[in-house]
Design an enzyme around this catalytic site. Structure first.
Site, PDB file in Angstrom:
ATOM      1  N   SER A   3       0.841  -1.198   0.000  1.00 30.53           N
ATOM      2  CA  SER A   3       0.000   0.000   0.000  1.00 30.53           C
ATOM      3  C   SER A   3       0.873   1.244   0.000  1.00 30.53           C
ATOM      4  O   SER A   3       2.100   1.151  -0.025  1.00 30.53           O
ATOM      5  CB  SER A   3      -0.879   0.005   1.243  1.00 30.53           C
ATOM      6  OG  SER A   3      -0.058   0.314   2.367  1.00 30.53           O
ATOM      7  N   LYS A   4       0.204   2.381   0.069  1.00 27.19           N
ATOM      8  CA  LYS A   4       0.874   3.691   0.121  1.00 27.19           C
ATOM      9  C   LYS A   4       2.008   3.725   1.132  1.00 27.19           C
ATOM     10  O   LYS A   4       2.995   4.397   0.933  1.00 27.19           O
ATOM     11  CB  LYS A   4      -0.130   4.757   0.582  1.00 27.19           C
ATOM     12  CG  LYS A   4      -1.101   5.219  -0.461  1.00 27.19           C
ATOM     13  CD  LYS A   4      -1.747   6.508   0.061  1.00 27.19           C
ATOM     14  CE  LYS A   4      -2.935   6.918  -0.770  1.00 27.19           C
ATOM     15  NZ  LYS A   4      -4.132   6.131  -0.527  1.00 27.19           N
ATOM     16  N   ARG A   5       1.795   3.003   2.250  1.00 29.95           N
ATOM     17  CA  ARG A   5       2.815   3.034   3.301  1.00 29.95           C
ATOM     18  C   ARG A   5       4.168   2.551   2.796  1.00 29.95           C
ATOM     19  O   ARG A   5       5.204   2.839   3.371  1.00 29.95           O
ATOM     20  CB  ARG A   5       2.391   2.149   4.486  1.00 29.95           C
ATOM     21  CG  ARG A   5       1.290   2.725   5.328  1.00 29.95           C
ATOM     22  CD  ARG A   5       0.957   1.833   6.487  1.00 29.95           C
ATOM     23  NE  ARG A   5       0.613   0.480   6.055  1.00 29.95           N
ATOM     24  CZ  ARG A   5       1.330  -0.595   6.274  1.00 29.95           C
ATOM     25  NH1 ARG A   5       2.447  -0.511   6.953  1.00 29.95           N
ATOM     26  NH2 ARG A   5       0.918  -1.779   5.833  1.00 29.95           N
ATOM     27  N   HIS A   6       4.141   1.754   1.714  1.00 34.58           N
ATOM     28  CA  HIS A   6       5.396   1.222   1.193  1.00 34.58           C
ATOM     29  C   HIS A   6       5.992   2.113   0.103  1.00 34.58           C
ATOM     30  O   HIS A   6       6.954   1.747  -0.546  1.00 34.58           O
ATOM     31  CB  HIS A   6       5.170  -0.188   0.633  1.00 34.58           C
ATOM     32  CG  HIS A   6       4.707  -1.160   1.671  1.00 34.58           C
ATOM     33  ND1 HIS A   6       3.402  -1.576   1.762  1.00 34.58           N
ATOM     34  CD2 HIS A   6       5.379  -1.777   2.670  1.00 34.58           C
ATOM     35  CE1 HIS A   6       3.294  -2.419   2.781  1.00 34.58           C
ATOM     36  NE2 HIS A   6       4.470  -2.555   3.344  1.00 34.58           N
ATOM     37  N   GLY A   7       5.415   3.304  -0.112  1.00 34.74           N
ATOM     38  CA  GLY A   7       5.913   4.198  -1.179  1.00 34.74           C
ATOM     39  C   GLY A   7       4.925   4.195  -2.332  1.00 34.74           C
ATOM     40  O   GLY A   7       3.725   3.998  -2.120  1.00 34.74           O
TER      41      GLY A   7
END
Ligand code: GLU
Length: 498
Positions: free
Chosen positions: A264-268
């Site tokens: 997800s977004k949390r991973h970039g």
């Protein structure tokens, strides 16, 4: 199991696969992989690929997302034979435009007694849900309205009760999902409950809209993320209630981040749009996503789209989650950039730099064009964005990176090297790569410096950076006047800093 109830065994050309995104955000790489696998499968069988927009969630669906998803699919090169902008004879292809179709399907189910109207109020259902929760059980509708008489119904209506339509389901037995990737997965009917088809607003639920549409659009293969697997028994029971044959199912495992949580977004960057704006090329993203769950032989990593169409099969999709590996994607991107025809690369770069600091600069006045610069940087680029970093200094006087400046200041040879280079470059007859190279090699010898060591202060002075395209080509491209003036400016800078 009775295989006649499946559509799967038809002629390859009759294959119909749909991609059915909900327009509630950008196209995530998970969605893009689903679309890619469906598209490859449809293309490999010379069948049809259908785009259907599932926009019945009125709170979360936006027009902007529809446009984004369409533009990402187009950019990836995943074209559709039926769908928005293309049309087709099983449309419309946006669910909110298909309300009449759902209404008719619900009416037919009510008529045949396979569905019934339920008048339970939201408060009654909330209370039942709370009770189930307190008892630690999943909520299953208790079927209170399953056997209302016409008179009961009239009374409830007269009392002002709204109603939903529910499917009448067996509460015993099992429903088996035959999945190409997961094998047979069994679900107990008793936990499904008589679920809702139409809400009191008349808007269909996800499971109802999908089933009606898959049947109406003649979908032969449902390829989607395995987060939808728990919905599949409901869709199977619905299709059976409607007297429809079943599509074949292929549920794709999740994509995880390096920490093994859903990617997800949390991973970039996690959407196609983000990768695109970071300078990834479609060939790399398609190739990379194809391998994120599928493999031909566990070894081959590079596939053109044509090869993927030829080789792709659902049987070789793995059943375990894959981990998104940015490094591998970036390596692949570099590979595709390096092997791209230089004209094609120049045209990709031209489009890309429109939204960067280089917008409108290349090719104006006496500045080099993108086509001039491509041969200098193609080998060094991993993304289209690297073009901006590697060539920006051609368009502005050098602005020094901190690291570069401190190296220049600390380099005891720098003043002598720069003075020498300014002098020999000023007096060259012809300012060509060959002439620049031979005179600077000579200077390095004269000063008894290795070539790399000799060139470093020159590199920093003309570019402000420690990494640039080849030095001789760079100087030629900058031109004599600009090169010498930057060298002289650096000499001054050193004097003042000393
Ligand atoms: N609209 C659903 C989603 O975006 C997909 C439905 C399906 O493929 O059946 O998750």
């Amino acid at each position: 199991m009775n295989t006649n109830k499946y559509k799967g065994g038809e002629e390859p050309g009759a294959t119909r696969v749909r991609f059915a995104p909900s327009p509630t955000g950008h196209l995530h790489v998970g969605g893009a992989r689903t679309a890619l696998y469906g598209w490859l499968f449809a293309r490999s069988r010379k069948g049809s690929f259908i785009l259907r927009i599932e926009d019945t969630d009125r709170h979360r669906s936006t027009e902007e997302s529809v446009e984004q998803i369409i533009s990402s699919l187009q950019w990836l090169g995943l074209d559709w034979d039926e769908g928005p902008g293309v049309g087709g004879d099983r449309g419309p292809y946006r669910q909110m435009e298909r309300m009449e179709i759902y209404k008719e399907a619900a009416a037919a189910l009510l008529e045949s007694g396979k569905a019934y109207r339920c008048y339970c109020s939201p408060e009654e259902l909330d209370a039942a849900r709370a009770n189930a929760k307190a008892a630690g059980k999943p909520f299953v509708y208790n079927g209170r309205c399953a056997n209302l008489t016409a008179v009961d119904e009239e009374k409830l209506k007269a009392g002002g009760r709204g109603s939903v339509v529910r499917l009448r389901l067996p509460d015993t037995g099992v429903t088996i999902v035959r999945d190409i990737i997961k094998g047979d997965v069994e679900f107990d009917n008793s936990i499904l409950g008589d679920f809702i088809l139409l809400r009191s607003s008349g808007i269909p639920t996800y499971n109802f809209a999908v089933s009606v549409d898959d049947a109406h659009m003649g979908v032969t293969h449902v390829i989607r993320g395995d987060d939808h697997l728990p919905n599949t028994p409901r869709q199977i029971l619905l299709l059976e209630a409607m007297g429809e044959k079943l599509p074949a199912y292929a549920h794709l495992p999740l994509i995880l981040g390096p920490d093994k949580t859903p990617f997800s977004k949390r991973h970039g960057a996690s959407s196609v749009e983000e990768f695109r704006s970071q300078g990834y090329v479609r060939e790399a993203l398609c190739n990379y996503l194809a391998l994120l769950g599928w493999s031909l032989d566990g070894e081959t990593t590079l596939f053109s789209v044509e090869e993927l169409i030829e080789k792709f099969s659902l049987e070789r999709v793995g059943s375990t989650a894959s981990v998104f590996d940015n490094e591998k994607l970036s390596w692949m991107n570099g590979h595709y950039i390096r092997s791209m025809d230089s004209e094609e690369l120049a045209s990709r770069i031209e489009q890309f730099i429109e939204n960067t600091v280089l917008a409108g600069l290349p090719g104006t006045d006496d500045k080099p064009s993108v086509t001039d610069l491509v041969p200098l940087v193609q080998e060094k680029m991993k993304t289209l964005a690297d073009f901006v970093d590697l060539t920006e200094f051609f368009f502005h006087p050098a602005t020094f990176e901190e690291k570069a400046l401190s190296r220049l200041v600390k380099d005891a040879n720098a003043p002598a090297v720069l003075a020498n280079a300014a002098e020999v470059l000023s007096s060259l007859d012809v300012f060509s790569v060959e002439a620049i190279e031979s005179t600077l090699r000579q200077s390095a010898d004269d000063l008894e410096l290795k070539l790399g060591k000799f060139l470093q202060p020159i590199r920093i002075s003309v570019s402000g950076k420690t990494i640039t395209p080849g030095m001789f080509e760079t100087l030629e491209m900058l031109g004599r006047e600009e090169s010498v003036s930057r060298l002289l400016a650096a000499i001054d800078l050193l004097k003042n800093s000393g």
